[in-house]
Design a protein around this motif. Structure first.
Motif, mmCIF file in Angstrom:
data_model
loop_
_atom_site.group_PDB
_atom_site.id
_atom_site.type_symbol
_atom_site.label_atom_id
_atom_site.label_comp_id
_atom_site.label_asym_id
_atom_site.label_seq_id
_atom_site.Cartn_x
_atom_site.Cartn_y
_atom_site.Cartn_z
ATOM 1 N N ASP A 67 0.830 -1.202 0.000
ATOM 2 C CA ASP A 67 0.000 0.000 0.000
ATOM 3 C C ASP A 67 0.869 1.258 0.000
ATOM 4 O O ASP A 67 0.571 2.229 -0.712
ATOM 5 C CB ASP A 67 -0.921 -0.004 1.224
ATOM 6 C CG ASP A 67 -1.902 1.154 1.218
ATOM 7 O OD1 ASP A 67 -2.795 1.167 0.347
ATOM 8 O OD2 ASP A 67 -1.764 2.049 2.074
ATOM 9 N N LEU B 180 2.256 2.043 -3.353
ATOM 10 C CA LEU B 180 1.257 2.554 -4.289
ATOM 11 C C LEU B 180 0.908 4.020 -4.053
ATOM 12 O O LEU B 180 0.421 4.698 -4.969
ATOM 13 C CB LEU B 180 -0.020 1.715 -4.203
ATOM 14 C CG LEU B 180 0.057 0.273 -4.703
ATOM 15 C CD1 LEU B 180 -1.271 -0.435 -4.451
ATOM 16 C CD2 LEU B 180 0.418 0.218 -6.184
ATOM 17 N N HIS B 181 1.171 4.530 -2.839
ATOM 18 C CA HIS B 181 0.645 5.857 -2.502
ATOM 19 C C HIS B 181 1.684 6.888 -2.054
ATOM 20 O O HIS B 181 1.414 8.086 -2.142
ATOM 21 C CB HIS B 181 -0.415 5.718 -1.409
ATOM 22 C CG HIS B 181 -1.617 4.927 -1.829
ATOM 23 N ND1 HIS B 181 -1.818 3.623 -1.441
ATOM 24 C CD2 HIS B 181 -2.658 5.250 -2.634
ATOM 25 C CE1 HIS B 181 -2.942 3.173 -1.986
ATOM 26 N NE2 HIS B 181 -3.472 4.132 -2.710
ATOM 27 N N ARG C 288 -4.336 -11.447 -7.436
ATOM 28 C CA ARG C 288 -5.513 -10.644 -7.111
ATOM 29 C C ARG C 288 -5.846 -10.660 -5.630
ATOM 30 O O ARG C 288 -6.600 -9.814 -5.152
ATOM 31 C CB ARG C 288 -6.710 -11.134 -7.930
ATOM 32 C CG ARG C 288 -6.507 -10.954 -9.422
ATOM 33 C CD ARG C 288 -7.684 -11.442 -10.229
ATOM 34 N NE ARG C 288 -7.383 -11.413 -11.660
ATOM 35 C CZ ARG C 288 -8.217 -11.803 -12.612
ATOM 36 N NH1 ARG C 288 -9.439 -12.245 -12.277
ATOM 37 N NH2 ARG C 288 -7.865 -11.747 -13.880
ATOM 38 N N LEU D 59 -3.661 -7.476 -5.120
ATOM 39 C CA LEU D 59 -4.063 -6.382 -5.999
ATOM 40 C C LEU D 59 -5.252 -6.835 -6.837
ATOM 41 O O LEU D 59 -5.079 -7.492 -7.865
ATOM 42 C CB LEU D 59 -2.906 -5.969 -6.920
ATOM 43 C CG LEU D 59 -1.681 -5.304 -6.286
ATOM 44 C CD1 LEU D 59 -0.628 -5.023 -7.343
ATOM 45 C CD2 LEU D 59 -2.076 -4.004 -5.574
ATOM 46 N N ASP D 60 -6.456 -6.497 -6.394
ATOM 47 C CA ASP D 60 -7.625 -6.867 -7.183
ATOM 48 C C ASP D 60 -7.765 -5.910 -8.373
ATOM 49 O O ASP D 60 -7.015 -4.943 -8.515
ATOM 50 C CB ASP D 60 -8.892 -6.885 -6.327
ATOM 51 C CG ASP D 60 -9.185 -5.546 -5.664
ATOM 52 O OD1 ASP D 60 -8.746 -4.498 -6.189
ATOM 53 O OD2 ASP D 60 -9.855 -5.537 -4.613
ATOM 54 N N LYS E 35 -9.956 -3.659 -9.185
ATOM 55 C CA LYS E 35 -10.280 -2.282 -8.843
ATOM 56 C C LYS E 35 -9.033 -1.527 -8.400
ATOM 57 O O LYS E 35 -8.792 -0.379 -8.825
ATOM 58 C CB LYS E 35 -11.338 -2.249 -7.738
ATOM 59 C CG LYS E 35 -11.761 -0.848 -7.326
ATOM 60 C CD LYS E 35 -12.836 -0.891 -6.252
ATOM 61 C CE LYS E 35 -13.238 0.506 -5.830
ATOM 62 N NZ LYS E 35 -14.281 0.478 -4.757
ATOM 63 N N THR E 36 -8.233 -2.148 -7.548
ATOM 64 C CA THR E 36 -7.012 -1.508 -7.058
ATOM 65 C C THR E 36 -6.023 -1.298 -8.187
ATOM 66 O O THR E 36 -5.362 -0.254 -8.274
ATOM 67 C CB THR E 36 -6.372 -2.364 -5.955
ATOM 68 O OG1 THR E 36 -7.313 -2.567 -4.904
ATOM 69 C CG2 THR E 36 -5.136 -1.685 -5.390
ATOM 70 N N ARG E 37 -5.926 -2.272 -9.080
ATOM 71 C CA ARG E 37 -5.002 -2.140 -10.202
ATOM 72 C C ARG E 37 -5.421 -1.007 -11.127
ATOM 73 O O ARG E 37 -4.578 -0.242 -11.607
ATOM 74 C CB ARG E 37 -4.921 -3.455 -10.968
ATOM 75 C CG ARG E 37 -4.199 -4.549 -10.217
ATOM 76 C CD ARG E 37 -4.069 -5.802 -11.044
ATOM 77 N NE ARG E 37 -3.319 -5.543 -12.272
ATOM 78 C CZ ARG E 37 -2.560 -6.451 -12.871
ATOM 79 N NH1 ARG E 37 -2.453 -7.660 -12.352
ATOM 80 N NH2 ARG E 37 -1.934 -6.176 -13.982
ATOM 81 N N ALA F 146 -7.158 1.646 -10.321
ATOM 82 C CA ALA F 146 -6.975 2.922 -9.621
ATOM 83 C C ALA F 146 -5.510 3.335 -9.537
ATOM 84 O O ALA F 146 -5.207 4.532 -9.380
ATOM 85 C CB ALA F 146 -7.575 2.836 -8.224
ATOM 86 N N ASN F 147 -4.610 2.366 -9.628
ATOM 87 C CA ASN F 147 -3.183 2.652 -9.462
ATOM 88 C C ASN F 147 -2.370 2.249 -10.692
ATOM 89 O O ASN F 147 -1.190 1.937 -10.587
ATOM 90 C CB ASN F 147 -2.650 1.917 -8.232
ATOM 91 C CG ASN F 147 -3.288 2.375 -6.949
ATOM 92 O OD1 ASN F 147 -2.901 3.386 -6.371
ATOM 93 N ND2 ASN F 147 -4.299 1.633 -6.478
#
Length: 207
Positions: free
Chosen positions: A139, A142-143, A166, A169-170, A172-174, A176-177
């Motif tokens: 996390d 990623l941020h 997944r 990193l599902d 949706k997360t992939r 978004a990032n």
């Protein structure tokens, strides 16, 4: 909190589903572990990239049985691409990393029979806080500002993304990032792209 020192061990723990008590089916675990070992050797200066091939830079011990075994494998062979090395001995990599985690006290291994017939090995993480710490590092990578990211964590995310893990990193997360994952993958070169190609080749039955 302390975590295993090597990327292969970290990848294995992240691929473990604590709700089901096992590594999920469909995980490209062997490929990710081989890529992670190559990444450690590359980051540590043991390997260099020569026109897309993994080459030994300076031959010296890694003091890690999994990494030393891979380095010996590379030293005793003709040159191969990074993708090719990822495709070799994946099942052996899973067994070796699993045993290393047990030897170092991170997991507990127990012989097990599936349906009372098939011999398997049950893996239990001794302290789930270790896995949570690794998730926190993903996390952060990623941020937080890219300049502050530990190279090992950058490689960790690149391998997880290329391996389509997944559980960590599902989709949706992939989505978004996407841009950050691309940046981390570029930092991990040549490993991340080679893992992606290796998995794609395996999916279509290439050798």
């Amino acid at each position: 909190m302390a975590v295993p020192h090597s990327l292969p061990q970290r990848i294995f723990l992240l691929a473990y589903n604590p709700d089901k008590g096992r590594v999920g089916p469909g995980a490209n675990l062997g490929a990710m572990l081989r890529a992670a070992a190559l990444a450690d050797l590359y980051r540590g200066g043991h390997l260099t990239d020569e026109r897309g091939h993994a080459a030994i830079d300076v031959r010296r011990p890694c003091h890690d049985p999994v990494l030393d075994a891979l380095l010996e494998e590379i030293a005793g062979s003709k040159p191969h691409t990074w993708q090719s090395w990822i495709g070799h001995r994946q099942r052996a990599a899973v067994r070796a990393v699993r045993q290393q985690l047990d030897d170092d006290g991170w997991v507990h291994l127990q012989p097990h029979k599936t349906l009372g017939l098939f011999h398997t090995t049950k893996v239990t993480i001794r302290d789930l806080r270790v896995r949570k710490e690794l998730l926190g590092r993903v996390d952060t990578a990623l941020h937080e500002p890219i300049s502050s990211i530990d190279p090992a964590d950058a490689a960790l995310v690149a391998i997880i993304a290329a391996g389509d893990l997944r559980l960590v990193l599902d989709r949706k997360t992939r989505r978004a990032n996407k841009q950050r994952i691309q940046e981390l993958t570029e930092l991990s070169e040549p490993i991340g792209p080679a893992l992606h190609k290796s998995i794609q080749a395996a999916a279509v039955g290439e050798v």
